[in-house]
Scaffold this active site. Structure first.
Site, mmCIF file in Angstrom:
data_model
loop_
_atom_site.group_PDB
_atom_site.id
_atom_site.type_symbol
_atom_site.label_atom_id
_atom_site.label_comp_id
_atom_site.label_asym_id
_atom_site.label_seq_id
_atom_site.Cartn_x
_atom_site.Cartn_y
_atom_site.Cartn_z
ATOM 1 N N ASP A 1 0.827 -1.201 0.000
ATOM 2 C CA ASP A 1 0.000 0.000 0.000
ATOM 3 C C ASP A 1 0.865 1.257 0.000
ATOM 4 O O ASP A 1 1.900 1.321 0.697
ATOM 5 C CB ASP A 1 -0.914 -0.017 1.237
ATOM 6 C CG ASP A 1 -1.830 1.191 1.296
ATOM 7 O OD1 ASP A 1 -2.736 1.278 0.453
ATOM 8 O OD2 ASP A 1 -1.624 2.045 2.171
ATOM 9 N N ASP B 1 -10.737 1.693 -3.466
ATOM 10 C CA ASP B 1 -10.594 3.147 -3.395
ATOM 11 C C ASP B 1 -11.337 3.848 -4.524
ATOM 12 O O ASP B 1 -12.087 4.797 -4.303
ATOM 13 C CB ASP B 1 -9.111 3.530 -3.439
ATOM 14 C CG ASP B 1 -8.390 3.177 -2.150
ATOM 15 O OD1 ASP B 1 -8.999 3.315 -1.075
ATOM 16 O OD2 ASP B 1 -7.221 2.748 -2.213
ATOM 17 N N GLU C 1 1.327 -0.198 -5.055
ATOM 18 C CA GLU C 1 0.316 0.809 -5.398
ATOM 19 C C GLU C 1 1.006 2.166 -5.540
ATOM 20 O O GLU C 1 1.215 2.881 -4.553
ATOM 21 C CB GLU C 1 -0.773 0.876 -4.323
ATOM 22 C CG GLU C 1 -1.888 1.848 -4.679
ATOM 23 C CD GLU C 1 -2.643 2.366 -3.461
ATOM 24 O OE1 GLU C 1 -3.791 2.794 -3.625
ATOM 25 O OE2 GLU C 1 -2.081 2.350 -2.358
#
Length: 975
Positions: free
Chosen positions: A750, A857, A775
């Site tokens: 992340d 998201d 990410e």
């Protein structure tokens, strides 16, 4: 030494000539100068000139009276001329008074003056000839200097061109050597890959031999690379030195020649100056040589012009000499630069060879360690399998013994039940005989005879008790003499039960009926131990234990069977997988509201049957936010999604269906559990009890005391300082624990924009995941509210992060997602870049591109960047048929009803062999549609473009129309 320029003023009537001389500043003595250097600055005598002029005018007036011309231009020497006029007037006044003797004297003086003038004229002629010769020599010397300079310039230009050619050759040789080094490095890498493959295939037999062969080949490659580098270095050095020395030598020779020519010209000029000065001294005695003075004035003017031209020529030569010196300095600086470049090249070659050697050593050590680890793992696995088989065999043997014992006990019980049944049958027969005897006695003697014989109750009771008690005398004695204490109720109930089933007595029977045999119940209707319900006793417990052992044996056999038939592991690179992964995001933003692990586990079979290979799990740790992206205690895995035990069971269920599991690792930030002395939340608890030194110092909110950040800030939580050794050590230990104890196979990392990609490389090397995704999400380029066509800068940032990880991780292709948003609205021309490739990371580094349409998201209930709902299947048709690693979102698969069409696309991808490195050839990309061939066996069309493989001449083979969704997408596969 001074220089003198003669200035003359001559009247047109010829009556007088005035000569004056002025001194000017000294100038350099260079060859070709038109200046006349003089050794003396002595001026002409004005008195002698004036008297000569007066005498001459008097003679002229006496000889040519009345011939004075009019219109004479005033002279600048006005006062001298006025004095001459006065003297002339006086002589005119005195002329009539002069006698003949004076006339003769004057005539004699005039003749002598004319003789002197003639002599002066002859000397003047000689002087002019000598001056002309000197000027000719000066011109020759100037021409020689110009020719020498021009030749020197030509030689310098030729040397420059030669040096440029040689330098170009050297650069070409350098590039060739670098290419040879790159090829050698590639050969070494290919050799290492081959060694790794060979080591994997025969690791149990010849690991040492493979290592020796690898060392020999790597040594040979290093030797060849070193020899090539040394040869090129020697060539470059020798060529550079030769060219530089030749240029310097030629330049110096040209400069020396120029200076020698200048010195020679200087000497000639000095000689000419001396000769001219000697001849100029004669002019001091020639008072009456005005005409020669006029010639000298003209010569001086000519020499002045020549001097000026020579001065400009000298300045030009000086500039050329300076230019030559500058070129020489430039050549010398280029030679120095070439030496430095050579040194740098040599250092770089040595460094490359050292790095190559170190990498080869590391690869060899890794091979050895991996071989030893695999051998040890194989041994331990074989040993554990043998132990498991032995334990299973022992368990089976014990189960068989227990089963035999149970069967024996059951046989004994059946024998006892059979004996009891036989005894009961015998008792019934005896009772029947007794009853018949009793009836007969009753018929003959009456009721009194029966009472005397003990009565019917005694007969019946005795028969029943005999059936129950058999021949046990102690029990009969107890019944006869009575118990020592009152009979308990349970015994009374059992006796009452035993007395049940006797036929009732019939009164008033006829003799015929009495003589008939009794109608006794059948054997099946009589209570028997063999058919009675078994009570809980020792035998029942043993049977239950046996059943439990049998169940354990079946489980163990099932486990051993799975190990025996387990498929060989897929060949993959650490962190980047096998290239054929299809990832499924197994959660959304609201999944924490349910017991998610319990709900996700049963879907493993369905996901595996649809062709999905990898499941992305939500963050597992305890978190301030229920979604898991604000982690606190990293070792506490009891989260809103479920308990640690439920997580393990869910992962095990995925593994049972051959699915890999990716853990969502939040490494950029971590929420503190305690406040520091200054009241800021920057002190951690749990097993990883860090302090403010684990937080970057430039975090604006949490007052960290670590090093400055090397990435972007996540402002909601303290940003971890990954440059600290203890932080990286603790994170690696935690990730290893997740791999070994919990069962994760890889990572989804992340917010990797927050820390350097080199730390990700270290984490991947330490934990060896099967697959890893980073990410790296930032904004695309927009213009006027529309996404720009050229997104090279955006995908370059993602590629830069991938390079920082050493290519050991993949990354989400955010560029492709953003372009698909606009391209699928009849702007399919966006799906090709100027080089004819896909426009995202997919076009530059497809094996590291992870394509997706939405996640928790961008979609779900957050909806930060939702994909157009009506274009979802077009988007999945693109990413599931193109290279890269596609990701499928949970909401689309199960909640939007797209499971079946997505499964169809996955099946086509699998059948046609499309993988993350498949080549893409784009045939059309216009407003009407998009057509591309992926690999050798698949063609896809998006949009309403009229296109068919059968109409194309450049597509070989037979193509079958396997999916037809109209203007959304159509897919063909080669049959």
């Amino acid at each position: 030494m001074g220089f003198m320029v003669a200035r003359h003023y001559v009247d047109t009537s010829g009556y007088f000539v005035t000569v004056s001389r002025t001194k000017i500043d000294a100038l350099p003595h260079f060859c070709g100068s038109s200046y006349i250097p003089l050794s003396s600055t002595k001026a002409y005598s004005g008195a002698s000139l004036g008297s000569l002029a007066v005498t001459e005018r008097y003679l002229h007036r006496s000889l040519f009276k009345g011939s004075r011309c009019e219109g004479i231009r005033p002279s600048k020497t006005a006062r001298v001329e006025e004095g001459d006029r006065n003297e002339e007037q006086a002589l005119n006044d005195q002329a009539p008074k002069t006698d003949l003797k004076d006339v003769e004297v004057l005539r004699t003086a005039l003749a002598a003056a004319q003789a002197k003038i003639a002599c002066a004229e002859s000397e003047k002629t000689e002087s002019l000839k000598a001056l002309a010769q000197a000027e000719a020599k000066l011109q020759e010397y100037a021409a020689t200097v110009v020719q020498g300079t021009e030749s020197a310039l030509r030689e310098m230009q030729a040397a420059k061109e030669s040096f440029s050619t040689e330098l170009q050759n050297i650069l070409e040789q350098k590039l060739a050597v670098e290419s040879e080094l790159v090829l050698a490095k590639q050969d070494a890498l290919e050799l290492a890959v081959r060694v790794d493959k060979v080591a994997d295939s025969i690791i149990k037999e010849t690991t040492a031999n493979i290592a020796e062969d690898a060392m020999l080949k790597i040594g040979a490659a290093k030797t060849s690379a070193a020899e090539a580098a040394f040869t090129v270095e020697e060539k470059i050095k020798s060529a550079t030195l030769e060219v530089a020395n030749a240029m310097i030598k030629e330049t110096r020779d040209a400069i020396e020649k120029s200076f020698a020519a200048l010195e020679a010209a200087k000497e000639k000029a000095q000689k000419s100056e001396n000769a001219l000065f000697q001849r100029m001294q004669i002019l001091d005695d020639m008072v009456l040589k005005e005409a020669s003075a006029l010639g000298l004035h003209q010569s001086a003017s000519t020499l002045q012009r020549q001097l000026q031209s020579a001065d400009s020529e000298i300045q030009r030569l000086q500039a050329e000499v300076k230019a030559v010196l500058a070129r020489a300095e430039a050549a010398e600086s280029r030679a120095i630069a070439a030496d430095e470049a050579l040194k740098q090249f040599q250092e770089m070659a040595n460094q490359n060879s050292q790095e190559h050697e170190e990498s080869a050593k590391r690869a060899l050590e890794a091979l050895k360690v991996a071989g030893a680890a695999r051998l040890e793992a194989a041994r331990s696995a074989f040993k554990s399998d043998i132990e498991a088989l032995q334990a299973a065999l022992n368990t089976v043997q014990k189960a068989e013994k227990s089963q035999e014992q149970a069967y024996a006990r059951r046989y004994q019980a059946l024998e006892r039940a059979l004996a009891a049944a036989e005894a009961l049958t015998h008792a019934w027969k005896e009772r029947a005989v007794a009853v018949e005897e009793l009836l007969r006695r009753f018929r003959s003697a009456g009721a009194d005879a029966i009472e005397v014989g003990g009565g019917i109750e005694g007969v019946l009771t005795g028969g029943r008790m005999g059936a129950l008690l058999g021949n046990d005398s102690r029990k009969w004695d107890l019944l006869a003499n009575g118990p020592r204490r009152d009979t308990p109720e349970w015994m009374v109930r059992r006796i009452e039960v035993a007395l049940q089933g006797l036929p009732p007595r019939k009164l008033g029977q006829d003799d015929e009926e009495v003589g008939k045999r009794l109608d006794l119940p059948a054997i099946k209707e009589v209570w028997c131990i063999a058919t009675a319900k078994v009570k809980e006793d020792v035998y029942t417990q043993q049977a239950a234990e046996k059943e439990a052992i049998d169940e354990q044996r079946r489980v163990l056999e099932k486990t051993l069977k799975k190990k025996a038939v387990r498929r060989p592991p897929k060949v993959s690179e650490s962190g980047t997988g096998s290239g054929r992964e299809i990832v499924f995001q197994g959660f959304n933003w609201e999944s924490w509201r349910k017991k998610w692990y319990l709900e996700l586990g049963p879907k493993a079979a369905d996901l595996s049957s649809c062709g999905i290979t990898t499941i992305w799990f939500p963050p597992p740790t305890q978190s301030v936010s229920p979604q898991g992206y604000m982690p606190g205690d990293l070792y506490n895995l009891n989260s809103a999604y479920g308990t640690e035990e439920e997580l393990k069971n869910c992962i095990e269920e995925m593994h049972n269906h051959d699915l890999l599991v990716l853990g969502d690792a939040v490494l950029n930030h971590r929420c503190a559990q305690h406040k520091g002395p200054n009241g800021v939340w920057n002190v951690y608890g749990g097993k990883l009890a860090w302090g403010p030194e684990a937080i970057v110092r430039d975090d604006p909110n949490f007052q960290g005391r670590g090093n400055p950040s090397n990435g972007d800030f996540f402002h909601a939580a303290p940003n971890i300082d990954h440059s600290q050794d203890f932080v990286r050590r603790d994170i690696i230990e935690w990730m290893k624990w997740l791999r070994t104890e919990i069962g994760y196979d890889g990572w989804r990392l992340d917010f990797v924009r927050g820390f350097w990609g080199g730390y990700v490389k270290e984490y991947i090397e330490a934990t060896a995941p099967a697959f890893a995704i980073g990410e790296y999400w930032d904004s695309l380029s927009y213009e006027g509210g529309n996404v720009c066509y050229n997104q090279d800068a955006h995908r370059q940032r993602i590629v830069n992060w991938l390079n920082a990880t050493g290519g050991m991780s993949s990354a989400f292709d955010v560029t492709t997602k953003g372009i698909l948003h606009a391209a699928l609205h009849n702007e399919y021309w966006r799906l090709i870049d100027p080089q004819g490739k896909p426009p995202g990371v997919l076009g530059w580094w497809p094996s590291r591109a992870v394509t997706f349409l939405e996640n928790h998201d961008t979609g779900s209930t957050q909806g930060h960047w939702p994909f157009p709902r009506e274009k979802l299947m077009q988007g999945y048709a693109y990413i599931l048929t193109h290279p890269g690693t596609p990701v499928i979102f949970y909401d689309h698969f199960y909640d939007f009803g797209l499971r079946d069409p997505i499964a169809e696309l996955i099946a086509v991808r699998t059948r046609t062999g499309v993988h993350c490195r498949s080549p893409v050839k784009i045939h059309h990309a216009t407003n009407q549609g998009y057509v591309a061939q992926i690999g050798d066996n698949l063609v896809i069309k998006l949009g309403y473009l009229d296109w068919n493989p059968s109409k194309q001449n450049n597509l070989e083979g037979n193509w079958q129309h396997c999916l037809d969704k109209g203007s959304d997408y159509q897919v063909w596969e080669r049959s």
